[in-house]
Design an enzyme around this catalytic site. Structure first.
Site, PDB file in Angstrom:
ATOM      1  N   GLY A  35       0.644  -1.117   0.132  1.00  0.00           N
ATOM      2  CA  GLY A  35      -0.281   0.488  -0.168  1.00  0.00           C
ATOM      3  C   GLY A  35       0.733   1.335  -0.037  1.00  0.00           C
ATOM      4  O   GLY A  35       1.589   1.604  -0.940  1.00  0.00           O
ATOM      5  N   SER A  41       7.057  -4.385  -2.289  1.00  0.00           N
ATOM      6  CA  SER A  41       5.401  -3.252  -2.260  1.00  0.00           C
ATOM      7  C   SER A  41       6.236  -2.115  -1.907  1.00  0.00           C
ATOM      8  O   SER A  41       7.263  -2.216  -1.153  1.00  0.00           O
ATOM      9  CB  SER A  41       4.729  -3.228  -3.470  1.00  0.00           C
ATOM     10  OG  SER A  41       3.916  -1.948  -4.268  1.00  0.00           O
ATOM     11  N   TRP A  42       5.061  -1.279  -1.151  1.00  0.00           N
ATOM     12  CA  TRP A  42       5.899  -0.774   0.086  1.00  0.00           C
ATOM     13  C   TRP A  42       5.469  -1.273   0.927  1.00  0.00           C
ATOM     14  O   TRP A  42       6.556  -1.167   1.855  1.00  0.00           O
ATOM     15  CB  TRP A  42       4.165   0.458   0.191  1.00  0.00           C
ATOM     16  CG  TRP A  42       4.163   0.794   1.950  1.00  0.00           C
ATOM     17  CD1 TRP A  42       3.385   0.087   2.872  1.00  0.00           C
ATOM     18  CD2 TRP A  42       4.642   1.760   2.429  1.00  0.00           C
ATOM     19  NE1 TRP A  42       3.870   0.640   4.113  1.00  0.00           N
ATOM     20  CE2 TRP A  42       4.421   1.576   3.536  1.00  0.00           C
ATOM     21  CE3 TRP A  42       5.209   2.763   1.512  1.00  0.00           C
ATOM     22  CZ2 TRP A  42       5.681   3.416   4.184  1.00  0.00           C
ATOM     23  CZ3 TRP A  42       6.122   4.054   2.238  1.00  0.00           C
ATOM     24  CH2 TRP A  42       5.863   3.972   3.546  1.00  0.00           C
ATOM     25  N   ASP A  63       7.191  -5.248 -14.532  1.00  0.00           N
ATOM     26  CA  ASP A  63       6.181  -3.923 -13.468  1.00  0.00           C
ATOM     27  C   ASP A  63       5.718  -2.602 -13.875  1.00  0.00           C
ATOM     28  O   ASP A  63       7.386  -1.734 -13.374  1.00  0.00           O
ATOM     29  CB  ASP A  63       6.976  -4.562 -12.001  1.00  0.00           C
ATOM     30  CG  ASP A  63       6.446  -4.285 -10.699  1.00  0.00           C
ATOM     31  OD1 ASP A  63       5.727  -3.139 -10.997  1.00  0.00           O
ATOM     32  OD2 ASP A  63       6.969  -4.361  -9.767  1.00  0.00           O
ATOM     33  N   HIS A  88       3.716  -6.790 -11.349  1.00  0.00           N
ATOM     34  CA  HIS A  88       4.048  -6.476  -9.894  1.00  0.00           C
ATOM     35  C   HIS A  88       3.791  -7.330  -8.444  1.00  0.00           C
ATOM     36  O   HIS A  88       4.426  -7.203  -7.762  1.00  0.00           O
ATOM     37  CB  HIS A  88       3.316  -4.809  -9.523  1.00  0.00           C
ATOM     38  CG  HIS A  88       3.933  -4.028  -8.054  1.00  0.00           C
ATOM     39  ND1 HIS A  88       4.780  -3.741  -8.040  1.00  0.00           N
ATOM     40  CD2 HIS A  88       1.938  -4.067  -8.069  1.00  0.00           C
ATOM     41  CE1 HIS A  88       4.880  -3.397  -6.801  1.00  0.00           C
ATOM     42  NE2 HIS A  88       3.718  -3.351  -6.235  1.00  0.00           N
TER      43      HIS A  88
HETATM   44  N1  STX Z   1       1.839   0.981  -3.922  1.00  0.00           N
HETATM   45  C1  STX Z   1       2.077   0.145  -4.120  1.00  0.00           C
HETATM   46  C2  STX Z   1       1.874  -0.642  -3.546  1.00  0.00           C
HETATM   47  O1  STX Z   1       2.206  -1.529  -2.674  1.00  0.00           O
HETATM   48  C3  STX Z   1       2.197   1.592  -4.726  1.00  0.00           C
HETATM   49  C4  STX Z   1       0.627  -2.458  -3.746  1.00  0.00           C
HETATM   50  N2  STX Z   1       0.538  -2.252  -5.219  1.00  0.00           N
HETATM   51  N3  STX Z   1      -1.024  -3.115  -4.945  1.00  0.00           N
HETATM   52  C5  STX Z   1      -1.120  -3.012  -3.842  1.00  0.00           C
HETATM   53  O2  STX Z   1      -0.189  -2.570  -2.738  1.00  0.00           O
HETATM   54  C6  STX Z   1      -1.919  -4.604  -2.935  1.00  0.00           C
HETATM   55  C7  STX Z   1      -1.800  -5.473  -3.445  1.00  0.00           C
HETATM   56  C8  STX Z   1      -1.972  -4.060  -1.541  1.00  0.00           C
HETATM   57  C9  STX Z   1      -3.696  -3.958  -3.700  1.00  0.00           C
END
Ligand code: STX
Length: 351
Positions: free
Chosen positions: A64, A135-136, A303, A331
């Site tokens: 997120g 990701s985050w 990604d 991603h």
């Molecule tokens: N946000 C990237 C991230 O952490 C920039 C992220 N992208 N999609 C998600 O998290 C979910 C799978 C939680 C929807």
């Protein structure tokens, strides 16, 4: 020694990757322990442990920000050796108060989340843990490790996000629109309705600031519509081949609840309106603090949410890290090649 692997050539990536070559996640399991941790500021975090109760600890740092954890996240770790710890960050998942219920975002910053992880480690009585994040979750895992390197046994990171202004511009201010113009229309729709085409198409228009206004405008219908549009943009661009991936909770665009979308969109937008509170503490500027730690980095070639150059730069700044660029993935953690390399990585960190 630095090493990187490109696991398949783009031209043979999809057709030749039989399922036999790609590992499936570990079986579904239930937690044996869970609780709510009071971290101050009126915030309580939901945490759980599954797998082996006296096993080697691993913490799953979710994405997120605002994405929360889900049961599929337990399945990236061998439950016969790991004590698998999932925790929902402030304001989302099963933590309270929830942002969809109006939780205060002023006590929700990267440094609050770093301190919360440390509090949870102490609460569970752990000396060190393996830190896993995508990701985050990779941003937060790196920020945490840089603050508390002695508490980290190693890192397994995917879909690297360093939360630099250029990365926010890329995904939320029109870069990735060049690859997903159809999906971008859905992202622009609430902005066009609110500000009109002349403003939205003017150079320098700030999509993130405009979304901030809509997500907190006070009209529930507008707020939910904006939250869903923001969230759908992200979930709909996160896989190279959506049908190839297993359904993994929140990554399923059809499975988004209003509650999930409100927390995800408001928390992300809050962080990205503030450069993730990283000013003066950019991840790549502080790599000396963790360059001695073992790390595996997994990143999809295609990604679009977090371009693979992020992983390349992180790996370049971290000579001991191992980088796997997956030739046929975007991603999402649930894409077959990403899942496979994450499982291989967590297995290699077994005691
Ligand atoms: N946000 C990237 C991230 O952490 C920039 C992220 N992208 N999609 C998600 O998290 C979910 C799978 C939680 C929807």
């Amino acid at each position: 020694m630095a090493s990187h692997r490109v696991d398949a050539r783009p031209q043979d990536s999809v057709a030749s990757e039989g399922s036999a070559r790609r590992r499936a996640p570990y079986p579904e399991i239930e937690p044996h322990e869970s609780g709510m941790l009071d971290v101050g500021d009126g915030q309580q975090l939901h945490w759980e442990c599954s797998g082996r109760p006296d096993g080697t600890p691993v913490v799953f740092v979710h994405g997120g920000p605002g994405g929360g954890t889900n049961p599929a996240h337990r399945r990236m770790f061998d439950p016969s050796v790991y004590r698998i710890i999932l925790v929902d960050q402030r304001g989302c998942g099963r933590s309270v108060p929830h942002v969809a219920d109006g939780a205060d975002l002023s006590v929700n910053t990267t440094w609050h989340l770093v301190a919360d992880l440390e509090r949870l480690r102490e609460h569970l009585g752990l000396h060190q843990w393996l830190v896993f994040g995508g990701s985050w979750g990779s941003t937060l895992a790196l920020a945490y490790a840089q603050e508390h390197p002695d508490r980290v046994r190693g890192l397994v990171l995917r879909g690297i996000f360093l939360c630099r202004p250029s990365e926010i511009d890329w995904f939320y201010r029109g870069g990735a629109a060049h690859l997903f113009p159809d999906v971008w229309e859905g992202y622009l729709a609430p902005l066009l309705a609110a500000d009109g085409p002349e403003a939205v198409h003017r150079p320098g228009y700030d999509h993130v600031a405009a979304y901030h206004r809509l997500l907190h405008c006070g009209d529930p219908e507008t707020e939910v519509a904006a939250a869903r549009a923001w969230t759908t943009w992200e979930t709909s661009t996160s896989m190279l081949l959506p049908r190839q991936a297993a359904p993994m909770g929140t990554a399923d665009p059809d499975g988004i609840s209003d509650r999930f979308a409100l927390a995800f969109a408001r928390i992300e937008n809050h962080y990205f309106s503030h450069d993730a509170f990283l000013k003066g503490a950019a991840i790549l500027d502080r790599m000396d603090r963790i360059s001695h730690l073992p790390a595996v980095i997994v990143h999809g070639r295609y990604d679009v949410v977090c371009p693979v150059a992020n992983a390349w730069e992180l790996h370049a700044a971290w000579p001991g890290s191992e980088l796997h660029i997956v030739a046929d993935a975007g991603h999402a953690m649930s894409e077959p090649g990403i899942t496979h390399h994450l499982l291989e990585a967590t297995d290699r960190f077994r005691p």
